[in-house]
Design an enzyme around this catalytic site. Structure first.
Site, mmCIF file in Angstrom:
data_model
loop_
_atom_site.group_PDB
_atom_site.id
_atom_site.type_symbol
_atom_site.label_atom_id
_atom_site.label_comp_id
_atom_site.label_asym_id
_atom_site.label_seq_id
_atom_site.Cartn_x
_atom_site.Cartn_y
_atom_site.Cartn_z
ATOM 1 N N HIS A 241 -21.537 19.388 -110.000
ATOM 2 C CA HIS A 241 -21.460 20.807 -109.649
ATOM 3 C C HIS A 241 -22.758 21.317 -108.999
ATOM 4 O O HIS A 241 -22.767 21.709 -107.842
ATOM 5 C CB HIS A 241 -21.183 21.649 -110.900
HETATM 6 O O1 RIB Z 1 -18.738 25.035 -114.085
HETATM 7 C C1 RIB Z 1 -19.860 24.231 -113.811
HETATM 8 C C2 RIB Z 1 -21.117 25.023 -113.932
HETATM 9 O O2 RIB Z 1 -21.267 25.514 -115.262
HETATM 10 C C3 RIB Z 1 -22.380 24.182 -113.674
HETATM 11 O O3 RIB Z 1 -23.385 25.003 -113.154
HETATM 12 C C4 RIB Z 1 -22.751 23.713 -115.043
HETATM 13 O O4 RIB Z 1 -24.142 23.410 -115.171
HETATM 14 C C5 RIB Z 1 -22.417 24.926 -115.863
HETATM 15 O O5 RIB Z 1 -23.508 25.826 -115.763
#
Ligand code: RIB
Ligand code: CA
Length: 312
Positions: A241
């Protein structure tokens, strides 16, 4: 010949395994001039995300301003993600005690000051709930004119990971997200439509381990813990992500985007935190977000691996 100046950026994060890898990617990329790292509560409580930020940077021999920000969302109670990142927020590998102290100023103070005083427009790269960014924009709206772009990891045009229709960072603080999306600043949303297509597979983790060296090995160890959470989505790997947001700043051509109108649901019983995306212009509202919809995964992974090699 004058050295090429990196693009000035500020990274806001809530480490978190993928935040940690995103930080390591950013600091190994000379194209970026990371002016500060700001920290927010999200994956874990602020005391833990702050310690994790300091520890990861210390492990990699990096020192920069690290400013702690909001320990809770603007109006809601904090929701954390121990099931993903563990009780520490960065379970798995042992990390050193921080080698340096956090900044005496708050995250939003650092963001406001650094943006106001920068001769070059600054790019913000939020990787957690948008609380610190919203506080900075509301406290000092004048800084919008000196923000190049906000490229954030969060949301989804058509997906969800914390609810069927909403992504964690936005679920935690939808009010903050709404402030940011309506700020008038150029925005790129690196949401689940992108990051679910940017998974690292076990073979990638083994390739990192085979790379050798402290930092690639740390990333492999982080992936060993982080990868436990994702089979429940039917994934063969684990979505990167936060590194996707950094990669999108490093090379925007990696990500396919469309300029669309996006708003945030703040009241829905089932849909709170949904980034409601108007693909067909039915709202009649002008586009306010460049919405990430796809990514060149192979080029992204190559970028990540090349960056990790630069630590050794
Ligand atoms: O949904 C994924 C996000 O949420 C990423 O930034 C992970 O680190 C959490 O913060
Ligand atoms: Ca994060």
């Amino acid at each position: 010949m004058t050295p090429v100046q990196g693009r000035p950026v500020i990274i806001d994060c809530d480490p978190g395994h993928d935040d940690a890898i995103a930080l390591l990617l950013a600091f190994a990329s000379p194209e970026l001039d990371v002016r500060a790292v700001t920290v927010v509560a999200g994956n874990q409580t602020l005391d833990k995300t702050l310690r994790n930020t300091l520890s990861v940077l210390s492990f990699a021999g990096i020192q920069t301003e690290v400013a702690a920000g909001a320990d809770r969302p603007l109006v809601r109670p904090l929701v954390t993600a121990p099931e993903v990142h563990g009780e520490s927020g960065l379970d798995g590998p042992a990390l050193p005690e921080p080698a340096f102290s956090p900044s005496p100023r708050k995250a939003w103070e650092a963001i406001i000051d650094l943006v106001r005083s920068s001769p070059q427009k600054v790019t913000l790269i939020p990787l957690g709930p948008l609380t610190n960014i919203a506080l900075a924009l509301r406290t000092a709206p004048d800084i919008c004119s000196n923000i190049e772009r906000i490229t954030f990891m969060g949301g989804a045009a058509r997906d969800g990971n914390w609810s069927p229709v909403a992504e964690f960072n936005i679920v935690v603080d939808p009010e903050a997200a709404r402030i940011v999306l309506h700020s008038g600043v150029p925005i790129t949303m690196i949401g689940l439509d992108v990051t679910h297509k940017a998974q690292l597979y076990p073979s990638d983790t083994e390739a990192l381990r085979a790379m050798g060296g402290r930092v690639p090995t740390l990333v492999a160890d982080l992936m060993d813990f982080y990868s436990r959470f994702h089979p429940r989505f039917g994934f063969q790997g684990s979505p990167m992500h936060d590194p996707c947001a950094v990669a999108a700043v490093l090379d925007p051509s990696l990500v396919t985007t469309r300029s669309l109108y996006v708003d945030v649901e703040t009241r829905g019983e089932l849909t709170s935190g949904q980034t409601v995306t108007d693909f067909y212009g039915v709202t009649g509202r002008a586009a306010n977000v460049d919405v990430g919809l796809d990514i060149d995964r192979d080029r992204f992974v190559r970028m990540l691996f090349e960056a990790m090699k630069r630590y050794e």
